[in-house]
Design a protein around this motif. Structure first.
Motif, PDB file in Angstrom:
ATOM      1  N   GLY A 147      -7.233   0.756  -3.621  1.00 57.97           N
ATOM      2  CA  GLY A 147      -7.829   1.505  -2.523  1.00 57.97           C
ATOM      3  C   GLY A 147      -8.362   0.636  -1.400  1.00 57.97           C
ATOM      4  N   ALA A 148      -8.095  -0.674  -1.471  1.00 60.30           N
ATOM      5  CA  ALA A 148      -8.603  -1.614  -0.457  1.00 60.30           C
ATOM      6  C   ALA A 148      -7.473  -2.004   0.482  1.00 60.30           C
ATOM      7  N   LEU A 149      -7.351  -1.317   1.607  1.00 62.01           N
ATOM      8  CA  LEU A 149      -6.254  -1.558   2.547  1.00 62.01           C
ATOM      9  C   LEU A 149      -6.657  -2.560   3.620  1.00 62.01           C
ATOM     10  N   MET A 150      -5.784  -3.537   3.831  1.00 65.25           N
ATOM     11  CA  MET A 150      -5.946  -4.473   4.937  1.00 65.25           C
ATOM     12  C   MET A 150      -4.632  -4.582   5.696  1.00 65.25           C
ATOM     13  N   HIS A 151      -4.745  -4.766   6.993  1.00 67.41           N
ATOM     14  CA  HIS A 151      -3.548  -4.949   7.819  1.00 67.41           C
ATOM     15  C   HIS A 151      -3.204  -6.429   7.869  1.00 67.41           C
ATOM     16  N   HIS A 152      -1.933  -6.728   7.671  1.00 70.20           N
ATOM     17  CA  HIS A 152      -1.524  -8.132   7.694  1.00 70.20           C
ATOM     18  C   HIS A 152      -0.275  -8.309   8.544  1.00 70.20           C
ATOM     19  N   ALA A 171       0.828  -1.209   0.000  1.00 71.14           N
ATOM     20  CA  ALA A 171       0.000   0.000   0.000  1.00 71.14           C
ATOM     21  C   ALA A 171       0.861   1.257   0.000  1.00 71.14           C
ATOM     22  N   SER A 172       0.409   2.261  -0.731  1.00 72.82           N
ATOM     23  CA  SER A 172       1.011   3.593  -0.664  1.00 72.82           C
ATOM     24  C   SER A 172       0.312   4.347   0.463  1.00 72.82           C
ATOM     25  N   LEU A 173       0.718   4.059   1.667  1.00 72.86           N
ATOM     26  CA  LEU A 173       0.029   4.598   2.833  1.00 72.86           C
ATOM     27  C   LEU A 173       0.156   6.119   2.902  1.00 72.86           C
ATOM     28  N   PRO A 174      -0.940   6.811   3.186  1.00 74.25           N
ATOM     29  CA  PRO A 174      -0.857   8.262   3.363  1.00 74.25           C
ATOM     30  C   PRO A 174      -0.178   8.644   4.676  1.00 74.25           C
ATOM     31  N   GLY A 175       0.056   7.673   5.538  1.00 71.84           N
ATOM     32  CA  GLY A 175       0.722   7.916   6.813  1.00 71.84           C
ATOM     33  C   GLY A 175       0.678   6.659   7.646  1.00 71.84           C
ATOM     34  N   PRO A 176       1.474   6.615   8.725  1.00 75.98           N
ATOM     35  CA  PRO A 176       1.476   5.420   9.588  1.00 75.98           C
ATOM     36  C   PRO A 176       0.261   5.385  10.500  1.00 75.98           C
ATOM     37  N   TYR A 177      -0.004   4.216  11.048  1.00 80.05           N
ATOM     38  CA  TYR A 177      -1.063   4.063  12.052  1.00 80.05           C
ATOM     39  C   TYR A 177      -0.523   3.216  13.186  1.00 80.05           C
ATOM     40  N   LEU A 178      -0.940   3.551  14.408  1.00 76.74           N
ATOM     41  CA  LEU A 178      -0.431   2.866  15.596  1.00 76.74           C
ATOM     42  C   LEU A 178      -1.521   2.189  16.413  1.00 76.74           C
ATOM     43  N   ASP A 179      -2.781   2.416  16.035  1.00 73.75           N
ATOM     44  CA  ASP A 179      -3.882   1.700  16.682  1.00 73.75           C
ATOM     45  C   ASP A 179      -4.943   1.452  15.618  1.00 73.75           C
ATOM     46  N   ALA A 188       6.250   9.247  14.944  1.00 74.48           N
ATOM     47  CA  ALA A 188       5.539   8.895  13.719  1.00 74.48           C
ATOM     48  C   ALA A 188       4.530  10.002  13.423  1.00 74.48           C
ATOM     49  N   PRO A 189       4.480  10.508  12.185  1.00 66.42           N
ATOM     50  CA  PRO A 189       3.533  11.594  11.875  1.00 66.42           C
ATOM     51  C   PRO A 189       2.098  11.182  12.215  1.00 66.42           C
ATOM     52  N   PRO A 190       1.357  12.031  12.914  1.00 75.78           N
ATOM     53  CA  PRO A 190      -0.032  11.680  13.242  1.00 75.78           C
ATOM     54  C   PRO A 190      -0.913  11.695  12.003  1.00 75.78           C
ATOM     55  N   THR A 191      -1.999  10.974  12.056  1.00 72.56           N
ATOM     56  CA  THR A 191      -2.997  11.025  10.994  1.00 72.56           C
ATOM     57  C   THR A 191      -3.657  12.412  11.019  1.00 72.56           C
ATOM     58  N   PRO A 192      -4.403  12.766   9.967  1.00 71.44           N
ATOM     59  CA  PRO A 192      -5.095  14.066  10.001  1.00 71.44           C
ATOM     60  C   PRO A 192      -5.976  14.241  11.235  1.00 71.44           C
ATOM     61  N   GLN A 193      -6.732  13.198  11.590  1.00 75.88           N
ATOM     62  CA  GLN A 193      -7.566  13.297  12.783  1.00 75.88           C
ATOM     63  C   GLN A 193      -6.711  13.389  14.047  1.00 75.88           C
ATOM     64  N   GLY A 194      -5.574  12.688  14.053  1.00 78.27           N
ATOM     65  CA  GLY A 194      -4.666  12.759  15.188  1.00 78.27           C
ATOM     66  C   GLY A 194      -4.073  14.143  15.338  1.00 78.27           C
ATOM     67  N   GLU A 221      -8.913   5.014   9.796  1.00 76.80           N
ATOM     68  CA  GLU A 221      -8.819   6.347   9.202  1.00 76.80           C
ATOM     69  C   GLU A 221      -7.926   6.332   7.967  1.00 76.80           C
ATOM     70  N   VAL A 222      -6.763   5.709   8.083  1.00 80.85           N
ATOM     71  CA  VAL A 222      -5.839   5.627   6.955  1.00 80.85           C
ATOM     72  C   VAL A 222      -6.463   4.842   5.809  1.00 80.85           C
ATOM     73  N   ALA A 223      -7.196   3.777   6.138  1.00 73.98           N
ATOM     74  CA  ALA A 223      -7.843   2.971   5.103  1.00 73.98           C
ATOM     75  C   ALA A 223      -8.862   3.796   4.325  1.00 73.98           C
ATOM     76  N   HIS A 224      -9.632   4.628   5.013  1.00 72.41           N
ATOM     77  CA  HIS A 224     -10.628   5.466   4.340  1.00 72.41           C
ATOM     78  C   HIS A 224      -9.954   6.543   3.480  1.00 72.41           C
ATOM     79  N   ILE A 225      -8.871   7.116   3.974  1.00 68.15           N
ATOM     80  CA  ILE A 225      -8.146   8.126   3.193  1.00 68.15           C
ATOM     81  C   ILE A 225      -7.616   7.504   1.905  1.00 68.15           C
ATOM     82  N   LEU A 226      -7.041   6.308   2.030  1.00 68.70           N
ATOM     83  CA  LEU A 226      -6.495   5.632   0.852  1.00 68.70           C
ATOM     84  C   LEU A 226      -7.596   5.285  -0.144  1.00 68.70           C
ATOM     85  N   ALA A 227      -8.742   4.806   0.354  1.00 72.30           N
ATOM     86  CA  ALA A 227      -9.848   4.448  -0.526  1.00 72.30           C
ATOM     87  C   ALA A 227     -10.362   5.663  -1.291  1.00 72.30           C
TER      88      ALA A 227
END
Length: 429
Positions: free
Chosen positions: A214-219, A140-148, A393-399, A154-160
């Motif tokens: 645009g379909a992000l899953m955590h693995h 995935a070309s993640l728009p940013g990292p996620y920690l929870d 780690a850079p926060p998400t937009p909501q963060g 949130e990141v999944a919706h941004i990517l979609a």
């Protein structure tokens, strides 16, 4: 065996979902009571690692929640690896099958919607994009990292939203998760074991495979237990010859340190036998026991504690013991998560505290530290901090919006809010 339970079927709350996704199949509206797709989930015995046992249940439960939050009717089927495709097809409800082959997979509601928004005709099977995968076209070309998990959604919706309905053709799909057209599956041999379904795609000449970008899953959480910890290896000074690595997990640190300096003698301590077996080839000596039960007498030049103290009932006594074990002027190198990070603070302010398999809120954490407390504890144990780095780690937009709002409302430590982990090198004073 397959278990499809009516109680596991969810009913969307929005009639808009009916019009949008129902029209997708042959321009017909699918009744809300009829599932549009089925999720097939692997039921496996987890390795004897506490965090991974927790992960298997956590991922399954979180994925079911994501399907419900997507607001699209679905069915859920648990299966064993030796279950034949024909048996699965007998239990299918809906036009599509989302086949999960990894128990350490977390679906996102955004990925479900992205799959069902893609035109079905060009491809027989679609793969998502992952945070990590050996297949470059599915990274995935993640728009940013996620920690929870809230940040993950949130990141999944941004990517979609950014990728829309974009699909790219591929010749191979990561078997961790594949979204199939059921009509295509019925053309395959019904005797194919579920665990070999993805391999059979390679033998099918006419099969068309694609990736929904645009379909992000955590693995995967288990893979993180083998991190090389380059952030800690680079803090090993020149001249160090004897190193003790506490909590060596699968040995990523030992392997990286040996590669950087083969002359270093490394002793590892790991309480989990499964992890210790994987780590053993990378250490000169390996002790399989809880660190609290180990009594070492030979002084060492450096002790490494990568994300260890927060897992111990009494980390303060251990710090005093490590101080005594070091040679004069010896080093303690460590990493430790920050309990003051915005993702944790936000959960607390919302009245929540949700453990995850690995990360800042790892299920194995029993103690919590901030910069103030770890500085105090190291000083009381007789250490002088030589270097302290803050991983941010850079926060998400909501963060980011949460941090700014909190700073306007009160007078918090903004640096602490933005720091997810501390990397520390201390000297025996």
């Amino acid at each position: 065996m397959i278990d499809v339970s009516p109680s596991r079927r969810y009913t969307p709350t929005s009639t808009c979902a009916t019009a949008r996704y129902g029209a997708f199949i042959n321009s017909r509206i699918i009744p809300m009571t009829k599932p549009l797709y089925t999720v097939a989930w692997p039921m496996r015995t987890a390795p004897d690692i506490y965090e991974i046992r927790f992960s298997y249940d956590y991922c399954r439960n979180k994925s079911q929640e994501a399907c419900g939050e997507a607001g699209i009717p679905f069915a859920w089927a648990d299966y064993d690896d030796d279950t034949a495709l024909g048996q699965i097809l007998l239990q299918i409800n809906g036009r599509f099958l989302l086949m999960a082959c990894s128990p350490e997979l977390v679906l996102s509601s955004a990925a479900i919607k992205a799959f069902l928004s893609c035109p079905a005709d060009p491809y027989h099977a679609l793969g998502p994009v992952f945070n990590q995968t050996p297949l470059p076209r599915q990274v995935a070309s993640l728009p940013g990292p996620y920690l929870d998990m809230a940040s993950f959604e949130e990141v999944a919706h941004i990517l979609a939203q950014a990728q829309g309905h974009k699909m790219i053709p591929v010749s191979q799909l990561d078997p961790a998760c594949i979204f199939y057209d059921v009509q295509f599956l019925r053309s395959l041999a019904p005797s194919i074991p579920a665990c070999q379904l993805s391999q059979s795609l390679q033998k099918h000449r006419a099969v068309r495979l694609g990736v929904a970008t645009g379909a992000l899953m955590h693995h995967g959480f288990l893979e993180n237990l083998g991190s090389p910890r380059d952030d800690l290896v680079r803090l090993v000074p020149q001249g160090v010859r004897q190193v003790l690595d506490i909590g060596c997990a699968r040995g990523g640190y030992g392997k990286a340190l040996k590669a950087a300096n083969p002359r270093i003698f490394i002793t590892g301590i790991e309480q989990n036998p499964v992890l210790a077996a994987a780590a053993a080839p990378h250490y000169d000596e390996l002790i399989v026991a809880p660190v609290e039960q180990v009594r070492l007498e030979t002084p060492v030049d450096l002790i490494n504690c990568g994300d260890v103290l927060e897992h111990l009932q009494d980390p303060w006594t251990l710090l005093a013991q490590l101080h005594a074990l070091l040679r004069p002027g010896g080093y303690l190198v460590m990493s430790i998560p920050n309990a003051g990070h915005w993702s944790i603070v936000r959960q607390l302010l919302r009245g929540r505290f949700e453990y995850i398999p690995l990360g800042p809120l790892c299920i194995g954490h029993v103690r919590w530290f901030t910069e103030f407390s770890i500085r105090r504890d190291l000083q009381q144990a007789g250490f002088s901090i030589d270097r302290l780095e803050r991983q941010q780690a850079p926060p998400t937009p909501q963060g980011d919006a949460f941090i700014e709002a909190l700073c306007r409302a009160v007078d918090p430590d903004e640096t602490s809010l933005r720091t997810n982990e501390f990397i520390i090198r201390a000297i025996k004073a």
